[in-house]
Design a protein around this motif. Structure first.
Motif: not given
Ligand code: HAM
Length: 430
Positions: A81, A113, A131, A263, A282
């Motif tokens: 991330e 991931r 951010e 968070y 999501a």
């Molecule tokens: P996260 O919910 O882990 O948040 O990932 C954000 C988005 O990445 C998810 O809603 C989804 O759309 C996409 N995503 C996650 N895993 C996968 C996957 N394996 N394949 C495809 N898409 C995926 C974050 O990463 C936090 N850094 C968000 C954030 C920014 N919070 C604060 N600032």
């Protein structure tokens, strides 16, 4: 044996690549209007960064990181991330010094991931996110939610569901965790192995369990809203009030806890089920964080952000037929009639390109009819035909492929000629 791509990854080409770029550039354009600035960071970071920020209790750190020892025996991780890396850079480069708050970044790029590949889940995927750092105002939270909503609406997604919750401040969470432990103590022996682990490390995470039998138990768990400190309650109310005043629709989901440990207070996710009923998970999610900047050595100030999974956004747009024709055809197809005019044709091609016109040239020696068929296959609007005569007179023949009209035009005047004919989509932005 044929070498194939790695499981959980995919290749992007043709119109799919154009659709992807379109989505990415729209996200960038809107973030820019909201006065966010780009930040680009390395894909590799020290593993400890994610252990300390995303948290060793999160699934991402426990099970999903691509971690390896480099040749210097350092533990390195492909970023799972962006947020952790951005705060690392913000602190390391003292980007908070002499800055007006909030400091606002957007970013875009691949993340990794080791997830189980399935609908909407890849092992290498792309995130776009923002951010907003160091503002204590709740309007910073509202701004990032508004930005995400504006992006999805501008892409044509109607009926995006914003799920919002507050996981409160530390006091709230400590009291709530105690209540959850007490509640789950009666059930935990019969719950999944992950939940057993979550029970010990962070019982809040149990609310996120996807196992159907466990979800039934989760339904009866105490609600966080009964444990809010007065400050957390007020903060959530103010965020909702501002969202109401901006007419941003949302629904409160008191089981939303998010999967990453940094968070606090308001968290949110963006959901959309395509018209055919496909749910990719999501489209994006994010939230507020109070301690992350200080924990990584910066000032004791909060941040807030979200990330979209670009693949998921592209998938729902595709399913709902919300893409136009993104593939741009060739505008001019240059056809040299014989080897002797090859260099002259190359120069004409360069002149057209410098004039901002999408131009291709037939490099091989080919018959007129072959080149003509190619021009049609490439959806070209004009054939630029060049023979000995044209070269001698510094001219070209321009054939409009829809009307079959043909005109002889001087090379010096060729851009002027197309300026009067070419629609904007075939030209570089002025
Ligand atoms: P996260 O919910 O882990 O948040 O990932 C954000 C988005 O990445 C998810 O809603 C989804 O759309 C996409 N995503 C996650 N895993 C996968 C996957 N394996 N394949 C495809 N898409 C995926 C974050 O990463 C936090 N850094 C968000 C954030 C920014 N919070 C604060 N600032």
């Amino acid at each position: 044996m044929e070498i194939r791509n790695v499981k959980g990854t995919y290749d992007l080409y043709g119109n799919d690549a154009n659709q992807y770029s379109y989505v990415e550039s729209l996200m960038v354009a809107i973030a820019t209007i909201f006065a966010f600035n780009e930040i680009r960071l390395p894909v590799i970071e020290h593993s400890e960064l994610f252990v300390r920020s995303v948290g060793d209790g999160s699934d991402v750190v426990r099970k999903e990181m691509y971690t390896f020892l480099d040749k210097g025996n350092r533990s390195i991780t492909l970023r799972p991330e962006f947020t952790a890396g951005i705060i690392r850079s913000f602190v390391q480069n003292k980007l908070y010094a002499n800055a007006d708050y909030p400091v606002k970044y957007f970013y875009c790029g691949p993340v990794f991931r080791y997830d189980r590949p399935q609908l909407g889940r890849y092992r290498q995927f792309n995130q776009f996110g923002v951010e907003s750092l160091c503002s204590t105002s709740i309007s910073a939270d509202v701004e990032v939610i508004t930005l995400a909503y504006t992006i999805l609406s501008s892409l044509g997604l109607d009926g995006v569901k914003i799920k919002i919750n507050s996981i409160g401040d530390e006091e709230t969470r400590e009291n709530y965790k105690k209540a959850l432990k007490e509640y789950f103590s009666k059930y935990i022996d019969n719950m999944c192995e992950d939940c057993k682990c979550r029970y010990e490390i962070n019982p809040l995470r149990i609310l996120d369990c996807k196992v159907p039998e466990d979800q039934e138990i989760v339904k009866g768990a105490p609600k966080i809203s009964s444990y809010y400190s007065s400050a957390s309650k007020e903060r959530l109310e103010k965020v909702l009030f501002e969202l109401d005043s901006l007419e941003i629709p949302y629904e409160i989901d008191d089981s939303l806890v998010r999967g990453l440990d940094y968070y606090s207070e308001v968290v949110f996710e963006f959901h959309y089920v395509s018209k055919s009923g496909k749910d990719y998970g999501a489209l994006g999610g994010g939230g507020h964080y109070d301690k992350l900047i200080a924990e990584l050595g910066g000032p004791s100030l909060p941040g807030v952000g979200f990330s979209f999974g670009i693949e998921r956004v592209v998938s729902v747009l595709k399913d709902d037929g919300l893409f136009g024709e993104e593939e741009m055809g060739t505008y001019c197809y240059v056809m040299p009639m014989g080897e002797s005019v090859h260099e002259y044709a190359l120069n004409v091609t360069q002149t057209l390109r410098l004039g901002g016109l999408r131009t291709e040239m037939c490099y091989e020696q080919a018959k007129f009819s072959t080149m003509f068929k190619r021009a049609l296959r490439k959806n070209a609007k004009y054939a630029v035909i060049i023979g000995e005569e044209e070269m001698k007179n510094n001219t070209v023949q321009i054939k409009d492929l829809s009307t079959q009209n043909q005109e002889c035009v001087k090379v010096d005047e060729i851009i002027k000629y197309f300026d009067e004919h070419a629609p904007r989509e075939y030209k570089e932005e002025e």
